[in-house]
Design an enzyme around this catalytic site. Structure first.
Site, PDB file in Angstrom:
ATOM      1  N   HIS A   1       0.783   1.867 -13.466  1.00  0.00           N
ATOM      2  CA  HIS A   1       1.577   0.750 -13.991  1.00  0.00           C
ATOM      3  C   HIS A   1       3.053   1.111 -13.904  1.00  0.00           C
ATOM      4  CE1 HIS A   1       2.588  -2.793 -16.292  1.00  0.00           C
ATOM      5  NE2 HIS A   1       3.378  -2.042 -17.038  1.00  0.00           N
TER       6      HIS A   1
ATOM      7  N   GLY B   1       0.779  -1.235   0.000  1.00  0.00           N
ATOM      8  CA  GLY B   1       0.000   0.000   0.000  1.00  0.00           C
ATOM      9  C   GLY B   1       0.810   1.283   0.000  1.00  0.00           C
TER      10      GLY B   1
ATOM     11  N   ILE C   1      -7.641  -9.339 -11.665  1.00  0.00           N
ATOM     12  CA  ILE C   1      -8.190  -8.868 -12.935  1.00  0.00           C
ATOM     13  C   ILE C   1      -9.640  -8.439 -12.745  1.00  0.00           C
ATOM     14  CG2 ILE C   1      -8.774  -9.533 -15.302  1.00  0.00           C
ATOM     15  CD1 ILE C   1      -5.793  -9.270 -14.819  1.00  0.00           C
ATOM     16  N   LEU C   2      -9.986  -7.304 -13.330  1.00  0.00           N
ATOM     17  CA  LEU C   2     -11.367  -6.849 -13.327  1.00  0.00           C
ATOM     18  C   LEU C   2     -12.034  -7.297 -14.619  1.00  0.00           C
ATOM     19  CD1 LEU C   2     -10.817  -3.194 -12.050  1.00  0.00           C
ATOM     20  CD2 LEU C   2     -11.621  -5.155 -10.716  1.00  0.00           C
TER      21      LEU C   2
END
Length: 207
Positions: free
Chosen positions: A110, A12, A93-94
């Site tokens: 990314h 995080g 993955i969405l």
């Protein structure tokens, strides 16, 4: 006030960068209303707790298919009236259902300069390993809008980082985070919150 929900999978550090920019007032009229982790042991959930942000684990492996997983995420974010979803080191993955429900309202960070070293399989330390194997002199990070195809959405911001001769994947990963990711992800959120991003085809204009 813009409500944002943040998707995480690990430590995080990008979440912390966003929290810091919100708390210091750099990002205005934005409230982090929920943090969703794909893993129950992600330290990102502890970071959220320390700042009074509600965190939860919604793991892909608890659902029989991607459609059910998408619905669980959609339901959660709708419950918190989320306006913008931020993928801050999210490794799951969405699916089509989620990306359609939040079209134009999901951004991702990314750890490379898209369109290089991106797409399916390029996550975590892997892009940095591939950069070093290729002998690339400059890498960096990219913030982009999310579409169904991995790392293929319109690019919002990019920042370059030089590769050093003695870099390891780990040292390069850390420098890309410090010099690029932690700067451009909060900046993209600020621009979105201030309605300064206009998508025209494959291009994102900053007004």
């Amino acid at each position: 006030m813009l409500n944002i929900g943040i998707l995480v999978s690990g430590g995080g550090s990008n979440l912390q960068a966003i929290i810091d920019k919100v708390e210091c007032g750099y990002i205005k009229n934005v409230r982090i209303v929920t943090v969703v982790s794909s893993r129950p042991d992600a330290y990102a959930l502890e970071r959220a707790k320390k700042h009074g942000i509600k965190g939860i684990c919604i793991s892909r492996k608890n659902f029989s298919n991607i459609e059910e997983y998408d619905e669980a995420l959609i339901s959660h974010f709708k419950g918190f009236e989320v306006d913008l979803v931020v993928m801050a080191g999210f490794l799951s993955i969405l699916g089509e259902r989620f990306t359609r429900a939040y079209k134009g309202r999901v951004i991702n960070i990314h750890p490379a300069l898209i369109p290089s070293f991106c797409g399916k399989g390029f996550y975590g330390i892997i892009p940095h390993q591939k950069v070093l194997e290729a002998g690339i002199k400059v890498t960096g990070a990219t913030v982009h809008f999310v579409e169904l195809e991995a790392d293929a959405g319109p690019i919002i911001l990019q920042k370059a980082v030089c590769v050093e001769d003695d870099d390891t994947p780990e040292t390069l990963q850390r420098r890309v985070m410090e010099q690029a990711e932690w700067e451009i992800l909060p900046e993209a959120i600020r621009l979105f919150a201030e309605n300064k991003l206009v998508v025209e085809g494959r291009k994102v204009k900053i007004i």
